[in-house]
Design an enzyme around this catalytic site. Structure first.
Site, mmCIF file in Angstrom:
data_model
loop_
_atom_site.group_PDB
_atom_site.id
_atom_site.type_symbol
_atom_site.label_atom_id
_atom_site.label_comp_id
_atom_site.label_asym_id
_atom_site.label_seq_id
_atom_site.Cartn_x
_atom_site.Cartn_y
_atom_site.Cartn_z
ATOM 1 C CE LYS A 41 -4.061 -2.044 2.204
ATOM 2 N NZ LYS A 41 -4.924 -2.053 3.411
ATOM 3 C CB SER A 97 -1.921 0.708 8.220
ATOM 4 O OG SER A 97 -2.214 -0.039 9.373
ATOM 5 C CG ASP A 98 -3.991 -5.157 5.307
ATOM 6 O OD1 ASP A 98 -4.844 -4.591 4.595
ATOM 7 O OD2 ASP A 98 -4.050 -6.349 5.622
ATOM 8 C CD GLN A 99 -7.030 -4.128 12.727
ATOM 9 O OE1 GLN A 99 -8.150 -3.783 12.404
ATOM 10 N NE2 GLN A 99 -6.424 -3.685 13.809
ATOM 11 N N GLY A 118 -0.245 -4.634 10.263
ATOM 12 C CA GLY A 118 1.013 -4.363 9.585
ATOM 13 C C GLY A 118 1.136 -2.870 9.356
#
Length: 194
Positions: free
Chosen positions: A52, A68-70, A105
């Site tokens: 991203k 960011s990733d979750q 992340g």
């Protein structure tokens, strides 16, 4: 000083970053979020956060870009957004009395220098034992159909929990601000001195 870009259209991530009172812009990353075969949860969120941030480098060549990733994991399985009330009730029934782990992340990419910093922050949510009536009432009141794990910790979801464990409560909402501040300082960008 490079400008700051949040590679997200999430209103929750935007609101979290606004807490730091530093100027930033939001931009939508173009990333395929499909997990790779056999990809572990930590690897997945790290790869997606990095992708991203780096996906916006051409558009923003002299910036610090935050990705960011979750994901939510219960019993070793990734739990996605329920999208229906029935699925939300099923997810909450499965979480009842158990621990749900969120992996977030985080990536900070300096598009001018090519320097990339990454981190994965875990956060454990200990659910109390929930009755079927409590689950039904919660889903009806909060309508958490677009939330991984079927709850909103920043809302009524807090009533579902016995305990929360993690370094940074912001991680649960989707952006680990303590880790982000550390990364920004390593880039010479101190949020306290902006």
């Amino acid at each position: 000083m490079p400008r700051l870009i949040l590679a997200s259209t999430s209103p929750w991530r935007r609101a979290l970053l606004e807490k730091l009172t530093i100027p930033f812009e939001c931009a939508a990353p173009d990333v395929d979020e499909t997990p790779m075969p056999g990809e572990a949860p930590r690897q997945l969120v790290l790869r997606l956060a990095q992708a991203k941030a780096q996906s916006l480098a051409a558009r923003f060549p002299n910036h610090l870009i935050i990705g960011s990733d979750q994901i939510c994991v219960l019993d070793g399985e990734i739990t996605g957004k329920p999208l229906t009330e029935e699925k939300a009730r099923q997810q909450l029934a499965k979480a009842s009395g158990n621990i749900v782990t969120f992996y977030t992340g985080l990536a900070l990419y300096n598009s001018a220098s090519g320097h990339l910093q990454t981190e994965v922050e875990p956060f454990d949510v200990h659910f109390r034992h929930l009755s079927e009536a409590e689950i039904d009432d919660y889903v009806r009141k909060e309508h958490p159909l677009h939330c991984a794990g079927s709850f909103k910790s920043e809302g009524l979801g807090i009533a579902l929990f016995e305990r929360l464990e993690g370094r940074d409560p912001n991680t649960l909402i989707g952006l680990p601000l303590i880790a982000l501040c550390q990364m920004l300082r390593r880039e010479g960008f101190n949020p306290l001195q902006q």
